[in-house]
Scaffold this motif. Structure first.
Motif, PDB file in Angstrom:
ATOM      1  N   SER A   1       5.941  -0.804  -7.361  1.00 24.55           N
ATOM      2  CA  SER A   1       5.114  -0.504  -6.187  1.00 24.55           C
ATOM      3  C   SER A   1       5.831   0.483  -5.273  1.00 24.55           C
ATOM      4  O   SER A   1       7.050   0.675  -5.367  1.00 24.55           O
ATOM      5  CB  SER A   1       4.793  -1.790  -5.425  1.00 24.55           C
ATOM      6  N   ASP A   2       5.071   1.085  -4.380  1.00 18.56           N
ATOM      7  CA  ASP A   2       5.643   2.055  -3.439  1.00 18.56           C
ATOM      8  C   ASP A   2       6.781   1.442  -2.618  1.00 18.56           C
ATOM      9  O   ASP A   2       7.756   2.118  -2.307  1.00 18.56           O
ATOM     10  CB  ASP A   2       4.559   2.576  -2.482  1.00 18.56           C
ATOM     11  N   ARG A   3       6.645   0.175  -2.259  1.00 19.49           N
ATOM     12  CA  ARG A   3       7.674  -0.446  -1.420  1.00 19.49           C
ATOM     13  C   ARG A   3       9.010  -0.574  -2.143  1.00 19.49           C
ATOM     14  O   ARG A   3      10.048  -0.736  -1.503  1.00 19.49           O
ATOM     15  CB  ARG A   3       7.212  -1.809  -0.908  1.00 19.49           C
ATOM     16  N   ASP A   4       9.006  -0.489  -3.479  1.00 14.27           N
ATOM     17  CA  ASP A   4      10.271  -0.570  -4.215  1.00 14.27           C
ATOM     18  C   ASP A   4      11.164   0.637  -3.962  1.00 14.27           C
ATOM     19  O   ASP A   4      12.377   0.569  -4.171  1.00 14.27           O
ATOM     20  CB  ASP A   4      10.008  -0.717  -5.722  1.00 14.27           C
TER      21      ASP A   4
ATOM     22  N   GLN B   1      15.117  -6.529  -5.632  1.00 12.99           N
ATOM     23  CA  GLN B   1      13.660  -6.600  -5.781  1.00 12.99           C
ATOM     24  C   GLN B   1      13.195  -8.049  -5.967  1.00 12.99           C
ATOM     25  O   GLN B   1      12.173  -8.464  -5.426  1.00 12.99           O
ATOM     26  CB  GLN B   1      13.209  -5.746  -6.970  1.00 12.99           C
TER      27      GLN B   1
ATOM     28  N   ARG C   1      14.823 -10.628  -4.955  1.00 17.48           N
ATOM     29  CA  ARG C   1      15.391 -11.395  -3.845  1.00 17.48           C
ATOM     30  C   ARG C   1      16.454 -12.393  -4.293  1.00 17.48           C
ATOM     31  O   ARG C   1      16.628 -13.446  -3.680  1.00 17.48           O
ATOM     32  CB  ARG C   1      14.280 -12.106  -3.065  1.00 17.48           C
TER      33      ARG C   1
ATOM     34  N   LEU D   1      11.863   1.602  -1.149  1.00 16.52           N
ATOM     35  CA  LEU D   1      12.620   1.260   0.052  1.00 16.52           C
ATOM     36  C   LEU D   1      13.867   0.447  -0.280  1.00 16.52           C
ATOM     37  O   LEU D   1      14.654   0.127   0.621  1.00 16.52           O
ATOM     38  CB  LEU D   1      11.738   0.458   1.017  1.00 16.52           C
ATOM     39  N   LEU D   2      14.054   0.122  -1.553  1.00 13.43           N
ATOM     40  CA  LEU D   2      15.206  -0.682  -1.951  1.00 13.43           C
ATOM     41  C   LEU D   2      16.498   0.126  -1.946  1.00 13.43           C
ATOM     42  O   LEU D   2      17.588  -0.443  -2.024  1.00 13.43           O
ATOM     43  CB  LEU D   2      14.994  -1.268  -3.345  1.00 13.43           C
TER      44      LEU D   2
ATOM     45  N   ILE E   1       6.011   4.182 -10.776  1.00 10.96           N
ATOM     46  CA  ILE E   1       5.067   3.736  -9.759  1.00 10.96           C
ATOM     47  C   ILE E   1       3.673   4.288 -10.047  1.00 10.96           C
ATOM     48  O   ILE E   1       2.670   3.591  -9.880  1.00 10.96           O
ATOM     49  CB  ILE E   1       5.551   4.154  -8.362  1.00 10.96           C
TER      50      ILE E   1
ATOM     51  N   HIS F   1      18.529   4.108  -0.644  1.00 10.73           N
ATOM     52  CA  HIS F   1      18.553   5.314   0.182  1.00 10.73           C
ATOM     53  C   HIS F   1      19.243   6.410  -0.631  1.00 10.73           C
ATOM     54  O   HIS F   1      20.054   6.133  -1.509  1.00 10.73           O
ATOM     55  CB  HIS F   1      19.334   5.085   1.477  1.00 10.73           C
TER      56      HIS F   1
ATOM     57  N   LYS G   1       8.815   7.731  -8.931  1.00  9.57           N
ATOM     58  CA  LYS G   1       7.588   7.905  -8.161  1.00  9.57           C
ATOM     59  C   LYS G   1       6.403   8.252  -9.065  1.00  9.57           C
ATOM     60  O   LYS G   1       5.337   7.627  -8.993  1.00  9.57           O
ATOM     61  CB  LYS G   1       7.763   9.034  -7.130  1.00  9.57           C
TER      62      LYS G   1
END
Length: 249
Positions: A223-226, A188, A190, A228-229, A217, A231, A213
């Motif tokens: 955030s929602d994009r987290d 997250q 980077r 995607l970190l 969040i 699967h 979620k």
């Protein structure tokens, strides 16, 4: 060999890079003080000495793992029982990762860690165990080919990330969650890039994902994009495909 007696106190004393003169001259030599001193052993528990131990653990870890091929760190509970579905999933995961050309790194203990090491070994891959000193002895499981034991968790964590191209996380407890969220934080922020994280077992991890979620969040703490970190999957082939794709293999 003839020795000469000193002719009074020296005017100058060289102690490595340090020069001492006049009243600052110390009696004896550094070697003499090292070999003759018989004091207490409290100094081995001081912070400066710990720094040297920490340094030595980094050196040993780097030296042992530097020549590993691409590797995946696999985490999971030490309490997973041999013969259980979770254990067999760990064995099959270790085999599949080894067959895909990855070395398999685990915490070296029993349970899910042993299962992944066993699978990698049976498939002819490289099986690595990074153990940790605990109040209760675990020891490295018999399927580890390269084993390193650490005193300090943070040194061990560095090795898990530095020498792996991704994580696969089997069902586990606090230690597994610790490693999972450590990796998520590094991705997250980077600190590491192109680092796939796969949660294996949707029934086990589903509640955690729902909480992330709905609560984390939902209350604006992430955030929602987290999402995607990582699967989530129940399929061994998909887990291997995900780490293979994201590592560019």
């Amino acid at each position: 060999m003839e020795s000469r007696e000193p002719q009074g106190p020296p005017e100058e004393q060289r102690l490595g890079p340090v020069v001492r003169r006049r009243q600052q001259i110390q009696p004896g030599t550094t070697d003499q003080r090292l070999l003759d001193t018989k004091g207490d052993s409290d100094w081995v528990h001081t912070d400066p000495w710990r720094v040297l131990r920490i340094q030595s653990e980094f050196v040993e870890g780097f030296g042992a793992l530097a020549e590993l091929p691409s590797a995946i760190s696999v985490f999971g509970s030490a309490r997973t029982r041999p013969g259980s579905p979770e254990y067999e999933a760990g064995v099959n995961l270790g085999k599949a990762l080894a067959e895909a050309g990855f070395a398999v790194i685990t915490g070296g203990g029993p349970g899910a860690m042993e299962a992944a090491n066993k699978g990698a070994r049976e498939a002819g891959g490289i099986s690595v165990g990074l153990g940790i000193e605990l109040p209760f002895e675990q020891g490295l499981n018999p399927h580890v080919d390269i084993g390193v034991n650490f005193r300090y968790f943070f040194v061990r964590k560095t090795m898990f990330v530095k020498y792996a191209q991704g994580f696969v996380v089997l069902p586990g407890g606090f230690g597994t969650l610790d490693e999972l969220f450590e990796a998520l934080t590094l991705v997250q922020t980077r600190k590491v890039t192109q680092f796939p994280i796969v949660l294996f077992g949707s029934a086990y991890w589903g509640g955690l994902v729902d909480w992330l979620k709905e609560t984390v969040i939902g209350q604006g703490k992430a955030s929602d994009r987290d999402l995607l970190l990582f699967h989530i999957t129940d399929d061994i082939e998909e887990a291997v495909a995900l780490v293979t794709k994201e590592t560019g293999r």
